[in-house]
Design a protein around this motif. Structure first.
Motif, PDB file in Angstrom:
ATOM      1  N   LEU A  12       0.845  -1.194   0.000  1.00 40.84           N
ATOM      2  CA  LEU A  12       0.000   0.000   0.000  1.00 40.84           C
ATOM      3  C   LEU A  12       0.884   1.250   0.000  1.00 40.84           C
ATOM      4  CD1 LEU A  12      -2.623  -1.098   2.704  1.00 40.84           C
ATOM      5  CD2 LEU A  12      -2.954  -1.039   0.222  1.00 40.84           C
ATOM      6  N   VAL A  13       0.249   2.391  -0.278  1.00 42.20           N
ATOM      7  CA  VAL A  13       0.929   3.678  -0.183  1.00 42.20           C
ATOM      8  C   VAL A  13       0.288   4.479   0.942  1.00 42.20           C
ATOM      9  CG1 VAL A  13       1.619   3.731  -2.584  1.00 42.20           C
ATOM     10  CG2 VAL A  13      -0.608   4.684  -1.968  1.00 42.20           C
ATOM     11  N   PRO A  14       1.064   5.404   1.543  1.00 40.53           N
ATOM     12  CA  PRO A  14       2.436   5.785   1.243  1.00 40.53           C
ATOM     13  C   PRO A  14       3.461   4.972   2.024  1.00 40.53           C
ATOM     14  CG  PRO A  14       1.574   7.248   2.915  1.00 40.53           C
ATOM     15  CD  PRO A  14       0.451   6.284   2.575  1.00 40.53           C
ATOM     16  N   VAL A  15       4.696   5.106   1.580  1.00 43.41           N
ATOM     17  CA  VAL A  15       5.868   4.649   2.314  1.00 43.41           C
ATOM     18  C   VAL A  15       6.867   5.798   2.305  1.00 43.41           C
ATOM     19  CG1 VAL A  15       7.845   3.082   2.331  1.00 43.41           C
ATOM     20  CG2 VAL A  15       5.593   2.211   1.756  1.00 43.41           C
ATOM     21  N   MET A  16       7.487   6.045   3.441  1.00 46.81           N
ATOM     22  CA  MET A  16       8.524   7.072   3.519  1.00 46.81           C
ATOM     23  C   MET A  16       9.853   6.418   3.847  1.00 46.81           C
ATOM     24  SD  MET A  16       8.741  10.635   5.716  1.00 46.81           S
ATOM     25  CE  MET A  16       9.371   9.852   7.203  1.00 46.81           C
ATOM     26  N   GLU A  17      10.879   6.819   3.101  1.00 46.36           N
ATOM     27  CA  GLU A  17      12.255   6.406   3.384  1.00 46.36           C
ATOM     28  C   GLU A  17      13.042   7.649   3.797  1.00 46.36           C
ATOM     29  OE1 GLU A  17      13.946   3.342   0.477  1.00 46.36           O
ATOM     30  OE2 GLU A  17      12.539   4.507  -0.756  1.00 46.36           O
ATOM     31  N   GLU A  18      13.812   7.512   4.869  1.00 48.55           N
ATOM     32  CA  GLU A  18      14.589   8.650   5.360  1.00 48.55           C
ATOM     33  C   GLU A  18      15.921   8.137   5.883  1.00 48.55           C
ATOM     34  OE1 GLU A  18      12.942  12.294   7.792  1.00 48.55           O
ATOM     35  OE2 GLU A  18      13.719  10.805   9.194  1.00 48.55           O
ATOM     36  N   ASP A  19      16.955   8.283   5.062  1.00 49.44           N
ATOM     37  CA  ASP A  19      18.303   7.866   5.463  1.00 49.44           C
ATOM     38  C   ASP A  19      18.330   6.435   6.001  1.00 49.44           C
ATOM     39  OD1 ASP A  19      19.280  10.421   4.791  1.00 49.44           O
ATOM     40  OD2 ASP A  19      18.728  11.192   6.763  1.00 49.44           O
ATOM     41  N   GLY A  20      17.684   5.533   5.281  1.00 48.58           N
ATOM     42  CA  GLY A  20      17.683   4.129   5.669  1.00 48.58           C
ATOM     43  C   GLY A  20      16.547   3.724   6.584  1.00 48.58           C
ATOM     44  N   PHE A  21      15.835   4.686   7.130  1.00 48.84           N
ATOM     45  CA  PHE A  21      14.666   4.410   7.981  1.00 48.84           C
ATOM     46  C   PHE A  21      13.437   4.333   7.088  1.00 48.84           C
ATOM     47  CE2 PHE A  21      11.141   6.369  10.557  1.00 48.84           C
ATOM     48  CZ  PHE A  21      10.943   5.278  11.399  1.00 48.84           C
ATOM     49  N   VAL A  22      12.644   3.275   7.244  1.00 48.99           N
ATOM     50  CA  VAL A  22      11.454   3.062   6.421  1.00 48.99           C
ATOM     51  C   VAL A  22      10.224   3.055   7.318  1.00 48.99           C
ATOM     52  CG1 VAL A  22      10.270   1.486   4.839  1.00 48.99           C
ATOM     53  CG2 VAL A  22      12.765   1.720   4.733  1.00 48.99           C
ATOM     54  N   LEU A  23       9.196   3.793   6.901  1.00 50.91           N
ATOM     55  CA  LEU A  23       7.972   3.898   7.691  1.00 50.91           C
ATOM     56  C   LEU A  23       6.762   3.858   6.774  1.00 50.91           C
ATOM     57  CD1 LEU A  23       6.879   4.414  10.608  1.00 50.91           C
ATOM     58  CD2 LEU A  23       6.963   6.863  10.076  1.00 50.91           C
ATOM     59  N   TRP A  24       5.761   3.027   7.124  1.00 55.98           N
ATOM     60  CA  TRP A  24       4.497   3.017   6.397  1.00 55.98           C
ATOM     61  C   TRP A  24       3.362   3.212   7.368  1.00 55.98           C
ATOM     62  CZ3 TRP A  24       2.330  -1.445   8.373  1.00 55.98           C
ATOM     63  CH2 TRP A  24       3.174  -2.528   8.652  1.00 55.98           C
ATOM     64  N   GLU A  25       2.149   3.374   6.818  1.00 53.90           N
ATOM     65  CA  GLU A  25       0.925   3.827   7.501  1.00 53.90           C
ATOM     66  C   GLU A  25       0.942   5.354   7.570  1.00 53.90           C
ATOM     67  OE1 GLU A  25      -1.853   2.268   8.270  1.00 53.90           O
ATOM     68  OE2 GLU A  25      -1.056   0.328   7.665  1.00 53.90           O
ATOM     69  N   SER A  26      -0.019   5.954   6.899  1.00 56.24           N
ATOM     70  CA  SER A  26       0.001   7.406   6.698  1.00 56.24           C
ATOM     71  C   SER A  26      -0.014   8.196   7.999  1.00 56.24           C
ATOM     72  CB  SER A  26      -1.175   7.831   5.820  1.00 56.24           C
ATOM     73  OG  SER A  26      -2.411   7.462   6.413  1.00 56.24           O
ATOM     74  N   ASN A  27      -0.812   7.780   8.969  1.00 55.95           N
ATOM     75  CA  ASN A  27      -0.846   8.552  10.210  1.00 55.95           C
ATOM     76  C   ASN A  27       0.400   8.326  11.051  1.00 55.95           C
ATOM     77  OD1 ASN A  27      -3.200   9.776   9.529  1.00 55.95           O
ATOM     78  ND2 ASN A  27      -4.492   8.725  11.010  1.00 55.95           N
ATOM     79  N   ALA A  28       1.047   7.171  10.906  1.00 57.17           N
ATOM     80  CA  ALA A  28       2.342   6.974  11.561  1.00 57.17           C
ATOM     81  C   ALA A  28       3.376   7.920  10.965  1.00 57.17           C
ATOM     82  CB  ALA A  28       2.794   5.527  11.423  1.00 57.17           C
ATOM     83  N   ILE A  29       3.344   8.077   9.639  1.00 55.15           N
ATOM     84  CA  ILE A  29       4.251   9.017   8.980  1.00 55.15           C
ATOM     85  C   ILE A  29       3.957  10.442   9.447  1.00 55.15           C
ATOM     86  CG2 ILE A  29       4.880  10.038   6.749  1.00 55.15           C
ATOM     87  CD1 ILE A  29       4.323   7.225   5.520  1.00 55.15           C
ATOM     88  N   LEU A  30       2.672  10.793   9.505  1.00 55.75           N
ATOM     89  CA  LEU A  30       2.296  12.139   9.928  1.00 55.75           C
ATOM     90  C   LEU A  30       2.727  12.394  11.371  1.00 55.75           C
ATOM     91  CD1 LEU A  30       0.888  14.765   9.192  1.00 55.75           C
ATOM     92  CD2 LEU A  30      -1.306  13.680   9.747  1.00 55.75           C
ATOM     93  N   ARG A  31       2.521  11.424  12.260  1.00 55.22           N
ATOM     94  CA  ARG A  31       2.962  11.578  13.650  1.00 55.22           C
ATOM     95  C   ARG A  31       4.477  11.744  13.741  1.00 55.22           C
ATOM     96  NH1 ARG A  31      -1.317   7.558  14.566  1.00 55.22           N
ATOM     97  NH2 ARG A  31      -2.803   8.414  16.075  1.00 55.22           N
ATOM     98  N   TYR A  32       5.195  10.925  12.997  1.00 57.51           N
ATOM     99  CA  TYR A  32       6.654  10.991  13.023  1.00 57.51           C
ATOM    100  C   TYR A  32       7.144  12.367  12.583  1.00 57.51           C
ATOM    101  CZ  TYR A  32      11.459  10.207  11.442  1.00 57.51           C
ATOM    102  OH  TYR A  32      12.816  10.307  11.230  1.00 57.51           O
ATOM    103  N   LEU A  33       6.599  12.865  11.493  1.00 58.68           N
ATOM    104  CA  LEU A  33       7.002  14.175  11.002  1.00 58.68           C
ATOM    105  C   LEU A  33       6.636  15.274  11.995  1.00 58.68           C
ATOM    106  CD1 LEU A  33       5.858  13.794   7.287  1.00 58.68           C
ATOM    107  CD2 LEU A  33       8.230  13.785   8.117  1.00 58.68           C
TER     108      LEU A  33
END
Length: 205
Positions: free
Chosen positions: A52-73
């Motif tokens: 599924l989308v989205p997936v975020m990659e950040e310097d080797g760190f990978v995160l999925w689930e949109s609200n998890a990405i939003l919380r992290y940011l």
């Protein structure tokens, strides 16, 4: 290097893009999902086993689930702005993020798919009607909550407005009958005035 995988027609990708834009963070968005495919490719499944989308990659760190990405940011780059420092206000942001994911977006899903992504001759009116009824319940909850409030939590824009606002954008642009709700509409117009919205919330497709 920060990369976000996902097509912008996805409400879940929109939330992540909106968060990135609000925080002024550099990122590259790569098309994936829907007509763009990619989500079943082995290298993508290695990033997100759900395909599924989205997936975020950040310097080797990978995160999925949109609200998890939003919380992290929001927690990592928007503490005191997108993410409140007060623990009770932060808990309320969490509450509305969960509500968006479990109630509001699921309520609108069938009406969206039937009226936007399904040819007229194949639409199921009963399915649309059930979805509209469920969506109206959620809109009524938002209307009651937003009366006398400029934003979802406290007196400033937070991640809760991103999550609920992306879902409201979809609901308010569906070609279905709906009850006009002045507080919800005024809040949505406040959100639309933010520069990040021009990037994050395109017309429905």
């Amino acid at each position: 290097m920060r990369r976000l995988w996902g097509r912008l027609s996805s409400v879940n990708v929109q939330k992540a893009v909106w968060g990135l834009e609000e925080l002024g963070l550099a990122y590259e968005r790569l098309e994936a999902g829907g007509a763009f495919g990619r989500v079943r490719d082995p290298d993508y499944v290695a990033l997100n086993p759900n395909s599924l989308v989205p997936v975020m990659e950040e310097d080797g760190f990978v995160l999925w689930e949109s609200n998890a990405i939003l919380r992290y940011l929001a927690r990592g780059h928007g503490a005191g702005s997108l993410w409140p420092e007060d623990p009770r206000e932060a808990a309320l942001v969490d509450q509305w993020l969960d509500w968006q994911a479990t109630r509001f977006t699921p309520a609108t899903r069938d009406a969206f798919w039937q009226t936007v992504r399904t040819p007229p001759e194949r639409r199921d009116q009963a399915t649309i009607d059930r979805s509209v009824a469920a969506s109206e319940e959620c809109a009524a909850i938002l209307e009651a909550h937003l009366m006398g409030r400029p934003f979802m939590v406290g007196d400033r824009f937070t991640a809760a407005d991103i999550a609920a606002g992306a879902a409201a954008h979809r609901w308010l642009h569906l070609d279905v009958p709906r009850t006009e709700r002045p507080a919800l509409r005024a809040w949505y117009e406040r959100l639309r005035a933010r520069p990040a919205v021009a990037v994050a919330l395109p017309p429905l497709s």
